[in-house]
Every structure is written in structure tokens, then in C-alpha cells.
Design a protein around this motif. Structure first.
Motif, PDB file in Angstrom:
ATOM      1  N   ILE A 188       3.567  -1.447   4.149  1.00 64.64           N
ATOM      2  CA  ILE A 188       2.822  -0.222   4.309  1.00 64.64           C
ATOM      3  C   ILE A 188       3.943   1.031   3.568  1.00 64.64           C
ATOM      4  CG2 ILE A 188       1.427   1.653   5.341  1.00 64.64           C
ATOM      5  CD1 ILE A 188       0.134  -0.746   6.836  1.00 64.64           C
ATOM      6  N   VAL A 189       4.205   1.995   2.421  1.00 65.28           N
ATOM      7  CA  VAL A 189       4.575   2.946   2.534  1.00 65.28           C
ATOM      8  C   VAL A 189       3.797   4.044   3.142  1.00 65.28           C
ATOM      9  CG1 VAL A 189       5.452   4.497   0.962  1.00 65.28           C
ATOM     10  CG2 VAL A 189       6.098   1.996   1.370  1.00 65.28           C
ATOM     11  N   LEU A 190       4.157   5.288   3.546  1.00 68.70           N
ATOM     12  CA  LEU A 190       3.499   6.618   3.819  1.00 68.70           C
ATOM     13  C   LEU A 190       4.130   7.735   3.733  1.00 68.70           C
ATOM     14  CD1 LEU A 190       0.583   7.288   4.901  1.00 68.70           C
ATOM     15  CD2 LEU A 190       1.435   7.286   7.136  1.00 68.70           C
ATOM     16  N   VAL A 191       3.527   8.393   2.320  1.00 64.22           N
ATOM     17  CA  VAL A 191       4.705   9.584   2.479  1.00 64.22           C
ATOM     18  C   VAL A 191       3.738  11.132   2.571  1.00 64.22           C
ATOM     19  CG1 VAL A 191       5.097  11.118   0.386  1.00 64.22           C
ATOM     20  CG2 VAL A 191       5.566   8.262  -0.184  1.00 64.22           C
ATOM     21  N   ASP A 192       4.618  11.631   3.572  1.00 63.82           N
ATOM     22  CA  ASP A 192       4.244  12.694   5.049  1.00 63.82           C
ATOM     23  C   ASP A 192       4.555  14.615   4.093  1.00 63.82           C
ATOM     24  OD1 ASP A 192       3.796  14.865   6.725  1.00 63.82           O
ATOM     25  OD2 ASP A 192       5.461  13.378   7.867  1.00 63.82           O
ATOM     26  N   THR A 193       3.810  14.632   3.945  1.00 62.06           N
ATOM     27  CA  THR A 193       3.600  16.021   2.790  1.00 62.06           C
ATOM     28  C   THR A 193       3.091  17.525   3.458  1.00 62.06           C
ATOM     29  OG1 THR A 193       0.995  15.599   1.819  1.00 62.06           O
ATOM     30  CG2 THR A 193       2.786  15.006   0.282  1.00 62.06           C
ATOM     31  N   GLY A 194       3.126  16.614   5.131  1.00 65.39           N
ATOM     32  CA  GLY A 194       3.062  17.492   6.334  1.00 65.39           C
ATOM     33  C   GLY A 194       1.396  17.365   7.064  1.00 65.39           C
ATOM     34  N   THR A 195       2.335  16.293   7.843  1.00 63.94           N
ATOM     35  CA  THR A 195       1.479  16.423   8.669  1.00 63.94           C
ATOM     36  C   THR A 195       1.483  16.655  10.385  1.00 63.94           C
ATOM     37  OG1 THR A 195       2.132  13.772   9.476  1.00 63.94           O
ATOM     38  CG2 THR A 195       0.875  13.927   7.493  1.00 63.94           C
ATOM     39  N   HIS A 196       3.261  17.613  10.851  1.00 63.09           N
ATOM     40  CA  HIS A 196       3.091  17.794  11.687  1.00 63.09           C
ATOM     41  C   HIS A 196       3.655  16.496  12.773  1.00 63.09           C
ATOM     42  CE1 HIS A 196       1.785  21.681  10.560  1.00 63.09           C
ATOM     43  NE2 HIS A 196       0.891  20.515  10.371  1.00 63.09           N
ATOM     44  N   GLY A 197       4.222  15.745  12.010  1.00 62.81           N
ATOM     45  CA  GLY A 197       4.772  14.513  12.987  1.00 62.81           C
ATOM     46  C   GLY A 197       3.544  13.585  13.444  1.00 62.81           C
ATOM     47  N   ALA A 198       2.468  13.536  12.601  1.00 62.64           N
ATOM     48  CA  ALA A 198       1.649  12.066  13.534  1.00 62.64           C
ATOM     49  C   ALA A 198       1.626  11.442  12.027  1.00 62.64           C
ATOM     50  CB  ALA A 198      -0.013  12.570  12.396  1.00 62.64           C
ATOM     51  N   ALA A 199       1.772  11.347  10.589  1.00 59.38           N
ATOM     52  CA  ALA A 199       2.377  10.164   9.921  1.00 59.38           C
ATOM     53  C   ALA A 199       3.679   9.542  10.960  1.00 59.38           C
ATOM     54  CB  ALA A 199       2.358  10.523   8.896  1.00 59.38           C
ATOM     55  N   GLN A 200       4.274   9.363  10.811  1.00 59.07           N
ATOM     56  CA  GLN A 200       5.511   8.758  11.798  1.00 59.07           C
ATOM     57  C   GLN A 200       5.261   8.611  13.000  1.00 59.07           C
ATOM     58  OE1 GLN A 200       8.561   8.957  10.288  1.00 59.07           O
ATOM     59  NE2 GLN A 200       9.070   7.220  11.595  1.00 59.07           N
ATOM     60  N   ALA A 201       4.251   9.310  13.971  1.00 61.26           N
ATOM     61  CA  ALA A 201       3.737   8.080  14.941  1.00 61.26           C
ATOM     62  C   ALA A 201       2.896   7.436  14.465  1.00 61.26           C
ATOM     63  CB  ALA A 201       3.243   9.692  15.755  1.00 61.26           C
TER      64      ALA A 201
ATOM     65  N   LEU B   6       0.424  -1.351   0.134  1.00 59.12           N
ATOM     66  CA  LEU B   6      -0.099   0.312  -0.120  1.00 59.12           C
ATOM     67  C   LEU B   6       0.824   1.197   0.232  1.00 59.12           C
ATOM     68  CD1 LEU B   6      -2.744   1.949   0.428  1.00 59.12           C
ATOM     69  CD2 LEU B   6      -1.943   1.404   3.001  1.00 59.12           C
ATOM     70  N   ALA B   7       0.780   2.371  -0.859  1.00 59.36           N
ATOM     71  CA  ALA B   7       1.331   3.156  -1.136  1.00 59.36           C
ATOM     72  C   ALA B   7       0.932   4.502  -0.532  1.00 59.36           C
ATOM     73  CB  ALA B   7       2.266   3.660  -2.375  1.00 59.36           C
ATOM     74  N   MET B   8       0.902   5.776   0.633  1.00 55.14           N
ATOM     75  CA  MET B   8      -0.027   6.399   0.810  1.00 55.14           C
ATOM     76  C   MET B   8       0.744   7.427   0.759  1.00 55.14           C
ATOM     77  SD  MET B   8      -2.836   5.121   3.741  1.00 55.14           S
ATOM     78  CE  MET B   8      -3.677   6.667   3.529  1.00 55.14           C
ATOM     79  N   ILE B   9      -0.268   8.286   0.404  1.00 54.34           N
ATOM     80  CA  ILE B   9       0.134  10.403   0.543  1.00 54.34           C
ATOM     81  C   ILE B   9      -0.731  11.205   1.817  1.00 54.34           C
ATOM     82  CG2 ILE B   9       0.375  12.617  -0.320  1.00 54.34           C
ATOM     83  CD1 ILE B   9       0.372  10.950  -2.368  1.00 54.34           C
ATOM     84  N   ALA B  10       0.018  11.387   2.648  1.00 57.42           N
ATOM     85  CA  ALA B  10      -0.361  11.460   3.752  1.00 57.42           C
ATOM     86  C   ALA B  10       0.014  13.457   3.831  1.00 57.42           C
ATOM     87  CB  ALA B  10      -0.395  11.366   5.902  1.00 57.42           C
ATOM     88  N   GLY B  11      -1.588  14.148   4.262  1.00 58.47           N
ATOM     89  CA  GLY B  11      -0.753  15.618   4.775  1.00 58.47           C
ATOM     90  C   GLY B  11      -1.832  16.260   4.577  1.00 58.47           C
ATOM     91  N   GLY B  12      -2.259  18.055   4.332  1.00 60.88           N
ATOM     92  CA  GLY B  12      -3.111  19.407   4.142  1.00 60.88           C
ATOM     93  C   GLY B  12      -3.913  19.212   5.353  1.00 60.88           C
TER      94      GLY B  12
ATOM     95  N   LEU C 253      -6.031   8.477  10.108  1.00 62.05           N
ATOM     96  CA  LEU C 253      -4.945   8.018   9.175  1.00 62.05           C
ATOM     97  C   LEU C 253      -5.265   6.002  10.015  1.00 62.05           C
ATOM     98  CD1 LEU C 253      -2.882   7.068   7.626  1.00 62.05           C
ATOM     99  CD2 LEU C 253      -1.097   8.790   8.462  1.00 62.05           C
ATOM    100  N   ASP C 254      -4.304   6.538  11.022  1.00 59.11           N
ATOM    101  CA  ASP C 254      -5.028   5.495  12.272  1.00 59.11           C
ATOM    102  C   ASP C 254      -5.869   4.637  11.770  1.00 59.11           C
ATOM    103  OD1 ASP C 254      -3.895   4.046  14.610  1.00 59.11           O
ATOM    104  OD2 ASP C 254      -5.608   4.399  15.514  1.00 59.11           O
TER     105      ASP C 254
END
Length: 88
Positions: free
Chosen positions: A41-54, A8-14, A27-28
Motif C-alpha cells: 500500500i502506497v499512500l501519498v499524503d497531500t495534506g492530512t495533518h499527520g493522519a495519513a502517517q498514523a 494499491l496506490a492512494m492519494i489522501a488529503g483535503g 481512510l482507516d
């Protein structure tokens, strides 16, 4: 016979990831629902303020930072380049 692998490849941000937004919660739930069915699972973080990592880390996702350049295709291609599975 080995089963094929799927990723799964995802983009997260906004804006939903701004303070008080529902982005991390959504996201969870999304990652929890797909985790049993994918090998990577690959998650590309385009601006989640650390949420994607956590949140991503909790589900075994590989999280890669990516500066949003107002071009969805570039973020999508960034996510695809990290997949190692046979299918996406």
C-alpha cells in the motif's frame, strides 16, 4: 507457480482531514478492507495533518508526503512511482 503481486496506490488529503473531519476514519476503513488483498500500500499524503502517517502505519502502508499543486495527475504519478508490485 508464484502468484502475481498487487499494490494499491492512494492519494489522501483535503478538507475531510481538517480537525473534526471524517477523513481519518474513512481512510482507516478503506485500508482495513483492502489490506488482506494487496501486497503493498502506497499512500501519498497531500495534506492530512499527520493522519495519513498514523492511519497508514497501522495498516503497513508506505506514506509519502506530497505538496498538492492543484494537479491530480502529478499526485497520482507520485504514488505510482513508489509501487514495486507487478500490478496496481
Amino acid at each position: 507457480m508464484d502468484r502475481p503481486t498487487i499494490g494499491l496506490a492512494m492519494i489522501a488529503g483535503g478538507p475531510s482531514f481538517a480537525e473534526g473531519g471524517k477523513g481519518p476514519e474513512l481512510l482507516d476503513g478503506c485500508l482495513a478492507s483492502v489490506r488482506p488483498f494487496v501486497d503493498q500500500i502506497v499512500l501519498v499524503d497531500t495534506g492530512t495533518h499527520g493522519a495519513a502517517q498514523a492511519v497508514g502505519g497501522k495498516h503497513g502502508a508506505e506514506v509519502y508526503p506530497f505538496t498538492w499543486v492543484d494537479d491530480f495527475s502529478k499526485a497520482r504519478n507520485e504514488s505510482f512511482k513508489h509501487l514495486r508490485t507487478e500490478f496496481a
